[in-house]
Design a protein around this motif. Structure first.
Motif, short mmCIF file in Angstrom:
data_model
loop_
_atom_site.label_atom_id
_atom_site.label_comp_id
_atom_site.label_asym_id
_atom_site.label_seq_id
_atom_site.Cartn_x
_atom_site.Cartn_y
_atom_site.Cartn_z
N TYR A 60 1.03 -1.33 0.05
CA TYR A 60 -0.04 0.09 -0.07
C TYR A 60 0.74 1.19 -0.02
O TYR A 60 0.39 2.42 -0.64
CB TYR A 60 -1.04 -0.13 1.25
CG TYR A 60 -1.85 -1.13 1.40
CD1 TYR A 60 -3.03 -1.08 0.83
CD2 TYR A 60 -1.44 -2.38 1.98
CE1 TYR A 60 -3.81 -2.28 0.95
CE2 TYR A 60 -2.47 -3.50 1.95
CZ TYR A 60 -3.61 -3.21 1.47
OH TYR A 60 -4.48 -4.45 1.42
N ILE A 61 2.14 1.14 0.56
CA ILE A 61 2.97 2.55 0.59
C ILE A 61 4.28 1.94 0.41
O ILE A 61 4.59 1.01 0.16
CB ILE A 61 2.92 2.94 2.16
CG1 ILE A 61 3.51 2.10 3.10
CG2 ILE A 61 1.71 3.37 2.67
CD1 ILE A 61 3.81 2.56 4.42
N HIS A 62 5.13 3.16 0.08
CA HIS A 62 6.21 3.08 -0.56
C HIS A 62 7.52 3.57 0.13
O HIS A 62 8.83 3.26 -0.27
CB HIS A 62 6.41 3.63 -2.02
CG HIS A 62 5.46 2.97 -2.77
ND1 HIS A 62 5.24 1.71 -3.38
CD2 HIS A 62 4.18 3.57 -3.32
CE1 HIS A 62 4.01 1.49 -3.96
NE2 HIS A 62 3.38 2.72 -4.08
N ALA A 63 7.47 3.95 1.19
CA ALA A 63 8.40 4.79 2.17
C ALA A 63 7.87 4.87 3.47
O ALA A 63 6.75 4.55 3.96
CB ALA A 63 8.69 6.14 1.38
N THR A 64 8.80 4.95 4.29
CA THR A 64 8.84 5.43 5.82
C THR A 64 9.46 6.58 6.50
O THR A 64 10.40 7.19 5.56
CB THR A 64 9.07 4.04 6.65
OG1 THR A 64 10.87 3.85 6.39
CG2 THR A 64 8.46 2.79 6.23
N THR A 65 9.19 6.78 7.56
CA THR A 65 9.70 8.07 8.07
C THR A 65 10.53 7.66 9.62
O THR A 65 10.17 6.87 10.36
CB THR A 65 8.96 9.44 8.19
OG1 THR A 65 9.64 10.50 9.02
CG2 THR A 65 7.87 9.02 9.04
N GLU A 71 15.96 3.89 13.59
CA GLU A 71 14.63 3.86 12.73
C GLU A 71 15.07 3.79 11.41
O GLU A 71 14.57 3.19 10.53
CB GLU A 71 13.74 4.94 13.08
CG GLU A 71 13.17 4.65 14.30
CD GLU A 71 12.09 5.79 14.59
OE1 GLU A 71 11.28 5.37 15.74
OE2 GLU A 71 12.10 6.63 14.00
N ALA A 72 16.28 4.58 10.95
CA ALA A 72 16.61 4.69 9.66
C ALA A 72 17.07 3.32 9.14
O ALA A 72 16.77 2.92 7.71
CB ALA A 72 17.67 5.82 9.21
N ARG A 73 17.69 2.56 9.77
CA ARG A 73 18.13 1.17 9.36
C ARG A 73 17.20 0.36 9.29
O ARG A 73 17.27 -0.47 8.35
CB ARG A 73 19.36 0.69 10.40
CG ARG A 73 20.65 1.29 10.40
CD ARG A 73 21.75 0.61 11.27
NE ARG A 73 21.73 -0.71 10.77
CZ ARG A 73 22.46 -1.76 11.21
NH1 ARG A 73 23.42 -1.58 12.36
NH2 ARG A 73 22.50 -3.04 11.12
N LEU A 74 16.06 0.42 10.34
CA LEU A 74 14.87 -0.54 9.94
C LEU A 74 14.17 -0.13 8.73
O LEU A 74 13.89 -1.05 8.07
CB LEU A 74 13.96 -0.27 11.23
CG LEU A 74 12.82 -1.32 11.37
CD1 LEU A 74 13.26 -2.62 11.86
CD2 LEU A 74 11.79 -0.52 12.20
N GLY A 75 14.04 0.89 8.36
CA GLY A 75 13.26 1.29 7.20
C GLY A 75 14.29 0.90 5.97
O GLY A 75 13.70 0.38 4.82
N PHE A 76 15.47 1.22 5.94
CA PHE A 76 16.30 0.78 4.86
C PHE A 76 16.44 -0.69 4.70
O PHE A 76 16.51 -1.32 3.59
CB PHE A 76 17.65 1.48 4.84
CG PHE A 76 18.50 1.18 3.85
CD1 PHE A 76 18.34 2.02 2.64
CD2 PHE A 76 19.79 0.63 3.92
CE1 PHE A 76 19.20 2.08 1.49
CE2 PHE A 76 20.62 0.31 2.53
CZ PHE A 76 20.45 0.95 1.55
N GLU A 77 17.00 -1.42 5.82
CA GLU A 77 17.21 -2.93 5.50
C GLU A 77 15.83 -3.69 5.82
O GLU A 77 15.81 -4.80 5.15
CB GLU A 77 18.23 -2.98 6.88
CG GLU A 77 19.41 -2.28 6.69
CD GLU A 77 20.30 -2.47 8.17
OE1 GLU A 77 20.03 -3.47 8.96
OE2 GLU A 77 21.22 -2.09 8.16
N GLU A 78 14.97 -3.36 6.36
CA GLU A 78 13.77 -4.16 6.71
C GLU A 78 12.41 -3.73 5.77
O GLU A 78 11.78 -4.76 5.26
CB GLU A 78 13.27 -4.36 8.29
CG GLU A 78 14.26 -4.67 9.17
CD GLU A 78 14.92 -6.01 8.80
OE1 GLU A 78 14.17 -6.83 8.10
OE2 GLU A 78 16.05 -6.32 9.18
N PHE A 79 12.06 -2.45 5.50
CA PHE A 79 11.23 -2.06 4.90
C PHE A 79 11.53 -2.02 3.37
O PHE A 79 10.87 -2.27 2.51
CB PHE A 79 10.75 -0.81 5.08
CG PHE A 79 9.30 -0.32 4.43
CD1 PHE A 79 7.98 -0.59 4.86
CD2 PHE A 79 9.25 0.41 3.24
CE1 PHE A 79 6.94 -0.21 4.22
CE2 PHE A 79 8.31 0.66 2.54
CZ PHE A 79 6.85 0.57 2.93
N GLY A 80 12.81 -1.75 3.23
CA GLY A 80 13.46 -2.10 1.81
C GLY A 80 13.60 -0.64 0.92
O GLY A 80 13.69 -0.73 -0.40
#
Length: 388
Positions: A60-65, A71-80
């Motif tokens: 549904y979405i393509h990015a995180t904050t 948190e930045a690593r979580l988004g980059f590594e786990e959310f992709g």
């Protein structure tokens, strides 16, 4: 394990339960707002960070904050995907890693921008830089959650911005809501434009932050869409970003606890539970607020009520104030029965702690067929390894 989501009688230990159907309903609404208003809506980890569920979110979405390196690593590594990152203060020992994990990097002050933007760009040439600005207006009544209160450490006021922004600044980040309605956004937008519209021709994007509780039942979604469309008509070159947290996980599942004992003093009965407010529901004491309890009525906020089937709900920590209200049930509480705290996925799951070494609730995902999948169980080693 199959469970009955009305009672969760199959459980005998505390557990946060994310209900997939409710989550998808929220995601569908958020995605529809983004599409109709032609804006980007991204997930704020400060309210929800259950990474095992990110495959659902990516539909549904393509990015995180993010607001920190982890948190930045979580988004980059786990959310992709690289994150939109803001911090009140970046550090020499983290800025390079944050830059590598981010697509957007927002600075809280001009001095932070001057100190780090060249270094960050060397690490990641694709970075887009922004400044957090303070419109000096917010309708958030609880002071601890008001980012625009006098003396705030967040953002730059219009009087302190140069007429020409520093080279490399692409956007403004503006956060001044907390579980707010679209009417509040409309009024806030007037102040934002009055303060900062003169700089908009120099920008590529504007981020209106979080606190837009568009999945709440009484939220006027068409009004939000209209306000966003009108803003884009006035400033068609600006990409608009929203980054709610609570809206994604609003009313998506409970914390299920069990009664351990019932004690009485001066006519006040307390049901001792196997969860803690200060550990597992900290906003109840911090904000404070009283959660909804399934099949119970809050009859007294200060916990002094007496009467048949009326109980304080008390935690199993050694903090004297670790209890919440007086609640009336339709029957005498029994040892081992479930107490279900509604709407306990947003903020709660990211703010828990291990004070007193109390056993931490597990985290589970309830699938549409009522199959319960345990995502995470916490152990003694989780407690021990934080203390080394």
């Amino acid at each position: 394990m199959k469970v009955n989501p009305k009672t969760y009688n199959e459980l005998s230990r505390p557990m946060y339960i994310l209900e997939e159907e409710r989550l998808r309903k929220n995601l569908q609404l958020i995605a529809s707002v983004a599409k109709e208003a032609d804006v980007e809506i991204i997930l704020a980890f400060k309210a929800y960070a259950l990474w095992r569920t990110f495959p659902i979110f990516r539909e549904y979405i393509h990015a995180t904050t993010a607001s920190s390196l982890y948190e930045a690593r979580l988004g980059f590594e786990e959310f992709g995907a690289p994150t939109h990152t803001f911090s009140p203060g970046y550090t020499d020992y983290e800025i390079d890693d944050i830059a590598r994990c981010s697509s957007h990097l927002v600075f809280n002050s001009l001095s932070q921008f001057e100190r780090y933007h060249v270094r960050a760009k060397l690490e990641n040439t694709r970075l887009s830089f922004g400044l957090r600005v303070n419109p000096e207006y917010s309708e958030v009544e609880t002071l601890i959650y008001n980012p625009c209160a006098p003396g705030t450490r967040f953002g730059i006021t219009s009087s302190k911005l140069p007429a020409t922004l520093p080279e490399g600044v692409d956007g403004f980040h503006i956060h001044c809501h907390c579980e707010s309605g679209s009417d509040v956004f409309e009024r806030t937008l007037e102040h934002i434009e009055a303060k900062f519209a003169n700089w908009f021709p120099q920008l590529k994007w504007v981020n209106f932050g979080g606190g837009h509780l568009m999945t709440r039942k009484d939220y006027d979604v068409p009004r939000l869409i209209h306000a966003l469309k009108e803003f884009k008509k006035r400033y068609p070159w600006l990409k608009v970003i929203l980054e709610p947290g609570s809206a994604f996980a609003w009313q998506t599942g409970p914390l299920v606890a069990q009664v351990l004992d019932v004690v009485e003093d001066h006519g006040i009965k307390t049901a001792i539970l196997n969860v803690s407010f200060t550990c597992h529901m900290p906003d109840c004491l911090e904000m404070p607020y009283h959660p909804a309890v399934r099949n119970a009525e809050l009859v007294d906020e200060d916990g002094s009520a007496e009467g048949e089937n009326t109980y304080r709900l008390g935690a199993n920590s050694c903090l004297s104030g670790d209890w919440m209200g007086s609640w009336r049930f339709d029957h005498p509480l029994q040892i081992g029965e479930n107490i279900i705290f509604e709407d306990m996925l947003h903020y709660t799951t990211v703010k828990t702690n291990m004070f007193n070494g109390i056993s931490h609730p597990a985290i589970a995902l309830l699938h549409p067929d009522n199959e319960l999948e345990v995502l995470r169980e916490f152990t003694y080693e989780d407690y021990r390894d934080r203390m080394d």
